[in-house]
Design a protein around this motif. Structure first.
Motif, PDB file in Angstrom:
ATOM      1  N   PHE A  61      15.469 -50.817 -63.791  1.00 53.73           N
ATOM      2  CA  PHE A  61      14.904 -49.969 -62.735  1.00 53.73           C
ATOM      3  C   PHE A  61      13.692 -49.193 -63.245  1.00 53.73           C
ATOM      4  O   PHE A  61      12.673 -49.084 -62.559  1.00 53.73           O
ATOM      5  N   PHE A  62      13.809 -48.621 -64.443  1.00 56.52           N
ATOM      6  CA  PHE A  62      12.707 -47.853 -65.017  1.00 56.52           C
ATOM      7  C   PHE A  62      11.470 -48.739 -65.222  1.00 56.52           C
ATOM      8  O   PHE A  62      10.339 -48.302 -65.000  1.00 56.52           O
ATOM      9  N   VAL A  63      11.700 -49.983 -65.658  1.00 53.67           N
ATOM     10  CA  VAL A  63      10.587 -50.910 -65.871  1.00 53.67           C
ATOM     11  C   VAL A  63       9.893 -51.215 -64.543  1.00 53.67           C
ATOM     12  O   VAL A  63       8.664 -51.144 -64.436  1.00 53.67           O
ATOM     13  N   VAL A  72      18.390 -42.833 -62.811  1.00 51.25           N
ATOM     14  CA  VAL A  72      17.027 -43.289 -62.544  1.00 51.25           C
ATOM     15  C   VAL A  72      16.413 -42.467 -61.421  1.00 51.25           C
ATOM     16  O   VAL A  72      15.257 -42.031 -61.497  1.00 51.25           O
ATOM     17  N   SER A  73      17.212 -42.210 -60.392  1.00 55.67           N
ATOM     18  CA  SER A  73      16.723 -41.527 -59.200  1.00 55.67           C
ATOM     19  C   SER A  73      16.198 -40.132 -59.494  1.00 55.67           C
ATOM     20  O   SER A  73      15.075 -39.777 -59.122  1.00 55.67           O
ATOM     21  N   TYR A  74      16.987 -39.300 -60.192  1.00 53.64           N
ATOM     22  CA  TYR A  74      16.520 -37.928 -60.397  1.00 53.64           C
ATOM     23  C   TYR A  74      15.387 -37.862 -61.410  1.00 53.64           C
ATOM     24  O   TYR A  74      14.528 -36.981 -61.339  1.00 53.64           O
ATOM     25  N   ALA A 113       7.695 -39.161 -60.950  1.00 48.43           N
ATOM     26  CA  ALA A 113       6.901 -40.120 -60.164  1.00 48.43           C
ATOM     27  C   ALA A 113       5.473 -39.660 -59.921  1.00 48.43           C
ATOM     28  O   ALA A 113       4.520 -40.399 -60.178  1.00 48.43           O
ATOM     29  N   ALA A 114       5.315 -38.444 -59.412  1.00 42.97           N
ATOM     30  CA  ALA A 114       3.986 -37.974 -59.046  1.00 42.97           C
ATOM     31  C   ALA A 114       3.050 -37.943 -60.251  1.00 42.97           C
ATOM     32  O   ALA A 114       1.911 -38.410 -60.186  1.00 42.97           O
ATOM     33  N   GLY A 151      16.683 -38.221 -54.495  1.00 41.19           N
ATOM     34  CA  GLY A 151      15.632 -39.066 -55.037  1.00 41.19           C
ATOM     35  C   GLY A 151      15.729 -40.518 -54.600  1.00 41.19           C
ATOM     36  O   GLY A 151      14.753 -41.272 -54.724  1.00 41.19           O
ATOM     37  N   PHE A 152      16.899 -40.922 -54.084  1.00 38.54           N
ATOM     38  CA  PHE A 152      17.041 -42.306 -53.606  1.00 38.54           C
ATOM     39  C   PHE A 152      16.010 -42.612 -52.529  1.00 38.54           C
ATOM     40  O   PHE A 152      15.464 -43.716 -52.450  1.00 38.54           O
ATOM     41  N   ALA A 153      15.746 -41.619 -51.676  1.00 35.56           N
ATOM     42  CA  ALA A 153      14.770 -41.813 -50.595  1.00 35.56           C
ATOM     43  C   ALA A 153      13.389 -42.099 -51.174  1.00 35.56           C
ATOM     44  O   ALA A 153      12.641 -42.927 -50.642  1.00 35.56           O
ATOM     45  N   LEU A 154      13.056 -41.426 -52.270  1.00 38.20           N
ATOM     46  CA  LEU A 154      11.758 -41.645 -52.901  1.00 38.20           C
ATOM     47  C   LEU A 154      11.663 -43.061 -53.458  1.00 38.20           C
ATOM     48  O   LEU A 154      10.621 -43.724 -53.328  1.00 38.20           O
TER      49      LEU A 154
END
Length: 355
Positions: free
Chosen positions: A47-49, A191-193, A199-200, A331-334
């Motif tokens: 997921f991170f990749v 991964v989500s949080y 992300a930004a 964070g799942f929504a993001l």
């Protein structure tokens, strides 16, 4: 390749903080599920990749210098507004976890009261921001190779001094407090949080590179490095679960098992990353509301720092379990928005980017 490595190192720097390097996050989201936590670590790596690759390339395409613009691009006017609010306050939450983590480190390593340790970190963070020292967060990338070396030494030591059978370790690991209902959800939450926090800034870093392939490779390198750290720390704690059970700073405990000098080196690495992360997150949080050149910026830094100190008194382990898991679900929504943006670009809809 040099630019890709810089982006990858900075990506790791954004994610690695007190909870990650100390092993507390890995304990709650991976090791507490025993052997299955290893599978969770591999899934988190993938997921991170993917997300690192996609976000960095999106930054290169948008050529943006503002995280706000990116968030609104991903979510639109209304959902983007919600993302903006959530991410902004999560920056505050991460900084608070750094304050609490420094308190636990000082207590475990030097026998100092957790409150005193937190006060030292809060004071250092406030003073740094008052002096207008910028780009502190970039220093974390320099600490990453140092941290990975120590973690690798701890892993080798842990494996060769393992006293438990795998079955015993698995049973004992599952008795530890978990941050999720099962190993798969734990990996996704983790991964989500982390993506919610990084992300930004990752996209903005990608925006400094015009070649989207170079930016994308940087995201891949960062994802692989993060995954390697997750799996290494997880295995080291799993095979020595009888030693780290119930300890606030598991990796620090393992380092002390090798030699007190290694423990000191690990403590220095932890405190350095906490300081960098706290300054970076607090700066990002404060400038979201007040411009750095504003006269009210410095008073706001002091007030925000004191509020953060008060929140840190809840306790490091509790904060990691509560703050991070709650933001993980949000964070799942993001992540969904990022996947949609990736799919949209995959269909050749470049017009949205040009607009």
């Amino acid at each position: 390749m040099k630019k890709s490595l810089q982006i990858g190192g900075a990506f790791v720097g954004l994610i690695v903080g007190a909870g990650f390097a100390s092993g507390q996050e890995i304990m709650q989201y991976f090791t507490s599920f025993g052997i299955w936590g290893t599978v969770g670590g591999v899934i988190a790596t993938l997921f991170f990749v993917f997300l690192g690759y996609t976000l960095a390339q999106l930054g290169a395409d948008l050529q943006t210098a503002s995280h706000k613009g990116v968030i609104y691009y991903l979510g639109g006017r209304y959902i983007g507004f919600i993302f903006d609010i959530l991410i902004t306050f999560f920056l505050f939450g991460v900084a608070v976890v750094m304050f609490a983590g420094s308190g636990s480190t000082f207590e475990q390593m030097f026998g100092i009261s957790p409150m005193i340790g937190s006060i030292i970190m809060v004071a250092a963070t406030i003073l740094t921001l008052l002096l207008n020292v910028k780009n502190i967060i970039n220093l974390i990338a320099m600490v990453t190779p140092y941290l990975m070396t120590i973690i690798f030494v701890i892993l080798i030591y842990s494996i060769f001094t393992m006293d438990l059978s795998f079955a015993e370790a698995d049973a004992l690991a599952k008795e530890q407090a978990s941050g999720a209902s099962n190993w798969f959800v734990g990996a996704l939450l983790y991964v989500s949080y982390n993506i919610a926090a990084g992300a930004a800034l990752l996209i903005v870093m990608g925006g400094t590179i015009k070649d989207r392939k170079v930016a994308g490779m940087g995201g891949i390198v960062g994802g692989v490095m993060l995954g390697a750290l997750i799996v290494l720390i997880h295995i080291a704690m799993f095979v020595k679960i009888d030693v780290v059970s119930g300890v606030a700073m598991p990796t620090l405990e393992l380092a002390n098992q090798i030699h007190p000098a290694v423990g000191v080196l690990m403590a220095i690495a932890l405190l350095g990353m906490m300081y960098n992360t706290a300054v970076g997150m607090f700066y990002s949080f404060t400038v979201r509301f007040i411009k750095p050149e504003s006269k009210s910026f410095k008073p706001a830094v002091v007030v925000t720092g004191l509020l953060g100190f008060g929140a840190s008194l809840v306790g490091f382990t509790t904060l990691v379990g509560k703050v991070y898991s709650t933001m993980g679900y949000l964070g799942f929504a993001l992540i969904i928005a990022i996947v949609i943006a990736w799919a949209r670009k995959g269909k050749g809809q470049k017009s949205a980017i040009a607009a």
